[in-house]
Design an enzyme around this catalytic site. Structure first.
Site, PDB file in Angstrom:
ATOM      1  N   LYS A  93      43.815  45.534  42.820  1.00  0.00           N
ATOM      2  CA  LYS A  93      44.381  45.054  41.553  1.00  0.00           C
ATOM      3  C   LYS A  93      44.872  43.610  41.632  1.00  0.00           C
ATOM      4  CE  LYS A  93      44.058  48.694  38.811  1.00  0.00           C
ATOM      5  NZ  LYS A  93      43.141  48.629  37.653  1.00  0.00           N
ATOM      6  N   GLU A 115      50.408  46.208  31.129  1.00  0.00           N
ATOM      7  CA  GLU A 115      50.558  47.656  31.024  1.00  0.00           C
ATOM      8  C   GLU A 115      50.316  48.235  32.400  1.00  0.00           C
ATOM      9  OE1 GLU A 115      47.722  46.141  30.645  1.00  0.00           O
ATOM     10  OE2 GLU A 115      46.489  47.375  31.969  1.00  0.00           O
ATOM     11  N   SER A 380      39.168  51.268  47.215  1.00  0.00           N
ATOM     12  CA  SER A 380      39.923  50.436  46.260  1.00  0.00           C
ATOM     13  C   SER A 380      41.419  50.372  46.552  1.00  0.00           C
ATOM     14  CB  SER A 380      39.689  50.950  44.842  1.00  0.00           C
ATOM     15  OG  SER A 380      40.015  52.324  44.772  1.00  0.00           O
TER      16      SER A 380
END
Lengths: 396, 256
Positions: A93, A115, A380
């Site tokens: 991220k 968000e 990830s």
């Protein structure tokens, strides 16, 4: 647009028939400002230099491409793990939040909103805001705040203002709605850092570009390790789809590379509690773009379910809807149970406890023919944040 | 002549449009509330199509939409409820809602059914002008349904001129950079924006909405436009008391 670029965004903001910018007039000036400036800003050498520097010295890139020998032996394949779990904050991220905060600075924005669902994108955003000394407001569904308490505290420690989304189902989609409403109310000095390849154009494209560093590295790392810069298959999990786009990006036009997207089936695709959008969704418009989404016949967005909080989004990025429709990527649906077993499998075989999102991608190894293939799995995120879920599942 | 044009033709000032959510507070209230609003002296009615993710709306309208949905409201049911609309209602009726439920209903069928029940126009905040022109305009025009656009304090002059050409009936002037919901009063900044738009001498009528909640804010907005729209304040009234008398007294407090 050349045929070479048929999987990337066109000049109107579409991937095939998906995408666009379906936003109310109140948001349009912000969206136009981004549309008109993002490519120019991102192509500046000063921007690239700072982005690359932060990815290297702050995030810890390049992340390793690790040949998982025991896993390879099990599947009689050559399986490489792209270790995004080793990024600062524990997931891919942050590639996007670093890029977007630099973009926000270039646009002279003073405040950041975002968000978050599971809290990973919120943490990555709070982190870069602390790094840049920018004010940070994170919207998180009230239900998710209870489920993901440690991440709420992490964001608070980093100095972010956490606001509880109390509308609708009080989860990720509602946090996204609240962030958009906040942006409508604060149109001039605020940048909205969307966490996935979703939202109105140009978000899906700019997030994809920031995440594309993943496949850029896979190319040169594979070349170093096996003497060719492409695998036979790339596997990634898809919620909104940002890590998958990052892992697929430089192979989109390389047709011999099979792209595999693992969606969260929750309790199963024949069950109401699921988040497998390409299996259960239909064409519609959510959060500003036309895509596949889970909805009622009346067009009300339904609440998805997955054991993984990072995958329970009712839509997928428009690029994935297009990759699905065009057959360029193969989608599979992985149940909670399959994912949890795959997570344990990776832990035992390679000493890597993956995020439960990632565990869905690992499980895809059982769903496709991988024998004798060179396979890259995008790891990830790391499983630290999911320990409670592993513990309450308990079958290890 | 479209009923929307008729209103502006016969009434140059103080046009009052009132918004409420279909199926709120009770699922079968839609037509009753419309009838009472007409009796009470409202010039125009906007009926909201409930949606699960209304990003341009504040808590009041969100809440009413969610309650209507929970009670079983849908666009399909709304069209059924409006079957006899024109037996009772002669003033313009506009549907306001988000694009996704309209697309799932079927866009062509939506326009056709709007025409059949006697809807005069629609406001779809998340249908952008570009998409409208490229994909939807022809069908709207075929069925004679007006698509009404929004402008905000941030909308550029060039865009306003384009909206002036494309919008039908009137443009909806969003009073401030905000989601829907009642606010305290009108700021100098807003007045400057109202005056700026007034001076553009647009050919299309203007109604001001968002933050109009009572006689004072209504009169104030009417100084700068043909009229104004009340939404959240009326929903708040319905939440407290949705009886015929209460509705009549609410409208009376604004027009009298």
């Amino acid at each position: 647009m050349t045929s070479q670029e048929k999987y990337k965004v066109n000049s109107s903001g579409y991937y095939g028939k998906y995408g666009g910018a379906y936003v109310p007039e109140m948001l349009l000036p912000n969206i136009l400002e981004l549309q008109e400036n993002y490519l120019e800003i991102m192509s500046k050498s000063s921007f690239k230099k700072e982005f690359d520097y932060l990815l290297r010295d702050y995030v810890g890139r390049p992340t390793p491409l690790y040949l998982a020998e025991r896993m390879s032996e099990k599947y009689q394949a050559q399986i490489f793990l792209k270790r995004e779990d080793l990024c600062h904050t524990g997931a891919h991220k942050i590639n996007n939040t670093i890029g977007q905060i630099l973009l926000a600075k270039a646009l002279h924005k003073k405040k950041i909103i975002a968000e978050t669902g599971a809290g990973q994108h919120g943490v990555a955003t709070a982190t870069v805001c602390a790094l840049m000394g920018m004010e940070c407001i994170i919207y998180m569904g009230a239900v998710d705040m209870l489920r993901q308490r440690p991440n709420v505290e992490r964001m608070k420690i980093l100095g972010a203002d956490i606001r509880s989304a109390e509308s609708g189902s009080k989860t990720l989609k509602d946090a996204t709605n609240e962030a958009m409403r906040h942006w409508i109310n604060n149109p001039t000095d605020t940048h909205y850092i969307i966490g996935s390849v979703v939202g109105p154009h140009p978000y899906p494209d700019l997030v994809a570009r920031f995440q594309s560093v993943i496949s850029k590295e896979i190319k040169f790392q594979l070349n170093e390790q096996i003497g060719r810069d492409f695998p036979d298959m790339v596997i990634a999990c898809v919620g909104g789809g940002s890590n998958a786009v990052g892992a697929f990006y430089h192979y989109l036009n390389h047709s011999s590379v099979q792209l595999v997207a693992a969606e969260a089936a929750g309790l199963g695709i024949d069950h109401k509690k699921s988040a497998a959008t390409t299996f259960l969704g239909t064409e519609g418009i959510l959060h500003g773009s036309k895509t596949l989404l889970m909805q009622t016949a009346d067009g009300q967005v339904t609440e998805p379910y997955s054991i993984s909080a990072g995958l329970d989004y009712p839509g997928i990025g428009p690029i994935h809807a297009h990759l699905f429709d065009s057959g360029r990527a193969h989608f599979c649906a992985v149940t909670d149970e399959e994912a949890m077993h795959a997570g344990i499998d990776l832990s035992r075989l390679e000493g890597i406890i993956p995020a439960i999102e990632t565990a869905h991608a690992i499980s895809a190894l059982d769903k496709f023919e991988v024998k004798d293939q060179v396979v890259v799995i995008n790891v990830s995120g790391r499983g630290d944040k999911d320990l409670d879920t592993y513990i309450s599942w308990g079958k290890y | 002549m479209n009923r929307i044009n008729e209103v502006f033709f016969s009434k140059k000032k103080n046009v009052l449009s009132i918004y409420f959510t279909a199926g709120y507070p009770k699922i079968d209230d839609t037509l009753r509330i419309a009838r009472v609003l007409q009796t009470a002296g409202t010039d125009m009615i906007e009926i909201g199509i409930p949606y699960s993710d209304p990003i341009a709306d504040g808590p009041t309208i969100q809440d009413s939409s969610q309650k209507a949905l929970d009670a079983g409201m849908s666009l399909k049911l709304l069209m059924v409820q409006l079957q006899d609309l024109r037996k009772y209602i002669s003033i313009p009726v506009i549907l306001m809602g988000y694009i996704n439920p309209v697309l799932q209903y079927g866009f062509g069928k939506f326009c056709q059914d709007c025409k059949e029940v006697g809807i005069d126009g629609v406001i779809i905040p998340d249908l952008p002008m570009q998409e409208y022109v490229e994909t939807y305009q022809r069908t709207f025009e075929e069925y004679g349904i007006y698509n009404i656009f929004l402008i905000t304090p941030q909308t550029s002059e060039r865009r306003i001129l384009r909206i002036n050409e494309v919008s039908k009936g009137f443009v909806y002037m969003v009073s401030s950079a905000s989601i829907t919901g009642a606010k305290q009063n009108v700021s100098q900044e807003q007045v400057d924006y109202f005056v700026r738009i007034q001076k553009m001498n647009l050919s299309i009528e203007r109604l001001i909405g968002f933050g109009i909640s009572n006689k004072e804010t209504f009169k104030n907005a009417c100084k700068y436009a043909s009229g104004a729209i009340i939404g959240s304040a009326f929903i708040n009234q319905l939440s407290k008391d949705a009886s015929d008398e209460a509705i009549i007294s609410f409208v009376g407090s604004i027009v009298n």
